[in-house]
Design a protein around this motif. Sequence first.
Motif, PDB file in Angstrom:
ATOM      1  N   ARG A  73       2.044 -40.506 -19.622  1.00  0.00           N
ATOM      2  CA  ARG A  73       1.545 -41.181 -18.438  1.00  0.00           C
ATOM      3  C   ARG A  73       0.202 -41.825 -18.758  1.00  0.00           C
ATOM      4  NH1 ARG A  73       0.711 -38.118 -12.793  1.00  0.00           N
ATOM      5  NH2 ARG A  73       2.881 -37.672 -13.205  1.00  0.00           N
ATOM      6  N   GLY A  74       0.042 -43.032 -18.275  1.00  0.00           N
ATOM      7  CA  GLY A  74      -1.212 -43.743 -18.497  1.00  0.00           C
ATOM      8  C   GLY A  74      -2.338 -43.183 -17.641  1.00  0.00           C
ATOM      9  N   ILE A  75      -3.552 -43.496 -18.035  1.00  0.00           N
ATOM     10  CA  ILE A  75      -4.739 -43.028 -17.318  1.00  0.00           C
ATOM     11  C   ILE A  75      -4.991 -43.943 -16.126  1.00  0.00           C
ATOM     12  CG2 ILE A  75      -7.238 -42.768 -17.494  1.00  0.00           C
ATOM     13  CD1 ILE A  75      -6.811 -42.064 -20.435  1.00  0.00           C
ATOM     14  N   ASP A  76      -5.324 -43.346 -14.997  1.00  0.00           N
ATOM     15  CA  ASP A  76      -5.706 -44.099 -13.807  1.00  0.00           C
ATOM     16  C   ASP A  76      -7.177 -44.484 -13.979  1.00  0.00           C
ATOM     17  OD1 ASP A  76      -6.386 -45.087 -11.315  1.00  0.00           O
ATOM     18  OD2 ASP A  76      -5.316 -43.513 -10.220  1.00  0.00           O
ATOM     19  N   LYS A  77      -7.408 -45.691 -14.461  1.00  0.00           N
ATOM     20  CA  LYS A  77      -8.773 -46.116 -14.803  1.00  0.00           C
ATOM     21  C   LYS A  77      -9.691 -46.181 -13.590  1.00  0.00           C
ATOM     22  CE  LYS A  77      -7.314 -48.477 -18.926  1.00  0.00           C
ATOM     23  NZ  LYS A  77      -7.238 -49.686 -19.703  1.00  0.00           N
ATOM     24  N   ASP A  78      -9.146 -46.571 -12.438  1.00  0.00           N
ATOM     25  CA  ASP A  78      -9.961 -46.620 -11.218  1.00  0.00           C
ATOM     26  C   ASP A  78     -10.422 -45.227 -10.812  1.00  0.00           C
ATOM     27  OD1 ASP A  78      -9.666 -49.358 -11.085  1.00  0.00           O
ATOM     28  OD2 ASP A  78      -7.945 -49.254  -9.729  1.00  0.00           O
ATOM     29  N   HIS A  80     -10.729 -42.618 -12.813  1.00  0.00           N
ATOM     30  CA  HIS A  80     -11.705 -42.151 -13.802  1.00  0.00           C
ATOM     31  C   HIS A  80     -13.071 -42.797 -13.569  1.00  0.00           C
ATOM     32  CE1 HIS A  80      -9.421 -39.934 -17.150  1.00  0.00           C
ATOM     33  NE2 HIS A  80      -8.707 -39.867 -16.039  1.00  0.00           N
ATOM     34  N   ALA A  81     -13.066 -44.073 -13.187  1.00  0.00           N
ATOM     35  CA  ALA A  81     -14.334 -44.750 -12.912  1.00  0.00           C
ATOM     36  C   ALA A  81     -15.031 -44.121 -11.707  1.00  0.00           C
ATOM     37  CB  ALA A  81     -14.091 -46.238 -12.666  1.00  0.00           C
ATOM     38  N   ALA A  85     -18.612 -42.246 -11.844  1.00  0.00           N
ATOM     39  CA  ALA A  85     -19.701 -42.719 -10.985  1.00  0.00           C
ATOM     40  C   ALA A  85     -20.322 -41.546 -10.237  1.00  0.00           C
ATOM     41  CB  ALA A  85     -19.187 -43.774 -10.013  1.00  0.00           C
ATOM     42  N   LEU A  86     -19.485 -40.664  -9.687  1.00  0.00           N
ATOM     43  CA  LEU A  86     -20.018 -39.503  -8.969  1.00  0.00           C
ATOM     44  C   LEU A  86     -20.736 -38.540  -9.908  1.00  0.00           C
ATOM     45  CD1 LEU A  86     -17.130 -38.746  -6.432  1.00  0.00           C
ATOM     46  CD2 LEU A  86     -19.452 -39.482  -5.898  1.00  0.00           C
ATOM     47  N   LEU A  87     -20.169 -38.321 -11.082  1.00  0.00           N
ATOM     48  CA  LEU A  87     -20.816 -37.422 -12.040  1.00  0.00           C
ATOM     49  C   LEU A  87     -22.167 -37.970 -12.491  1.00  0.00           C
ATOM     50  CD1 LEU A  87     -17.798 -36.271 -14.265  1.00  0.00           C
ATOM     51  CD2 LEU A  87     -19.011 -34.938 -12.525  1.00  0.00           C
ATOM     52  N   ALA A 110     -11.657 -36.574 -17.402  1.00  0.00           N
ATOM     53  CA  ALA A 110     -12.312 -37.894 -17.333  1.00  0.00           C
ATOM     54  C   ALA A 110     -13.679 -37.841 -17.990  1.00  0.00           C
ATOM     55  CB  ALA A 110     -12.437 -38.338 -15.872  1.00  0.00           C
ATOM     56  N   ARG A 111     -14.440 -36.766 -17.715  1.00  0.00           N
ATOM     57  CA  ARG A 111     -15.764 -36.602 -18.321  1.00  0.00           C
ATOM     58  C   ARG A 111     -15.679 -36.511 -19.834  1.00  0.00           C
ATOM     59  NH1 ARG A 111     -18.475 -30.948 -17.889  1.00  0.00           N
ATOM     60  NH2 ARG A 111     -16.902 -30.702 -19.498  1.00  0.00           N
ATOM     61  N   ASP A 112     -14.755 -35.688 -20.311  1.00  0.00           N
ATOM     62  CA  ASP A 112     -14.609 -35.493 -21.756  1.00  0.00           C
ATOM     63  C   ASP A 112     -14.122 -36.756 -22.455  1.00  0.00           C
ATOM     64  OD1 ASP A 112     -15.432 -32.929 -21.282  1.00  0.00           O
ATOM     65  OD2 ASP A 112     -13.439 -32.027 -21.480  1.00  0.00           O
TER      66      ASP A 112
END
Length: 118
Positions: A73-78, A80-81, A85-87, A110-112
């Motif tokens: 499955r592909g990464i949901d880039k939105d 992850h963004a 942003a929150l992190l 997402a962080r890693d």
Amino acid sequence: MRVVALDLPTSHQFMASNSNTAADAFTSRMLGAINDMLLDMLAAVARKDYEDRRRRQNEGIVKAKALGAYKGRGIDKDKHASILALLNKGTGIRETAKLLRVSTSTVLRARDKASATA
């Protein structure tokens, strides 16, 4: 407990036989036994079908991976963004997960991934 399956005629006959005569008691017990056997058989067939489909799916995935065609499955880039942003604003992992309605594992992934590509 009696199980009635809509697709089994024996199930309906079993439920309909409620008389107390000896012949009806025998018929009721026989229909009950047949009904239980049919339900067990149908459950076994359904389980085998499920296991066969899972096995064939895994065989296809292994074959596709060997050919380099399976990427998962592909990464949901939105998503992850939004997580990043929150992190970056200083929001904690659990709070980020709660705000975005994702698991903490997704936040950590997402962080890693972001720190690995940076």
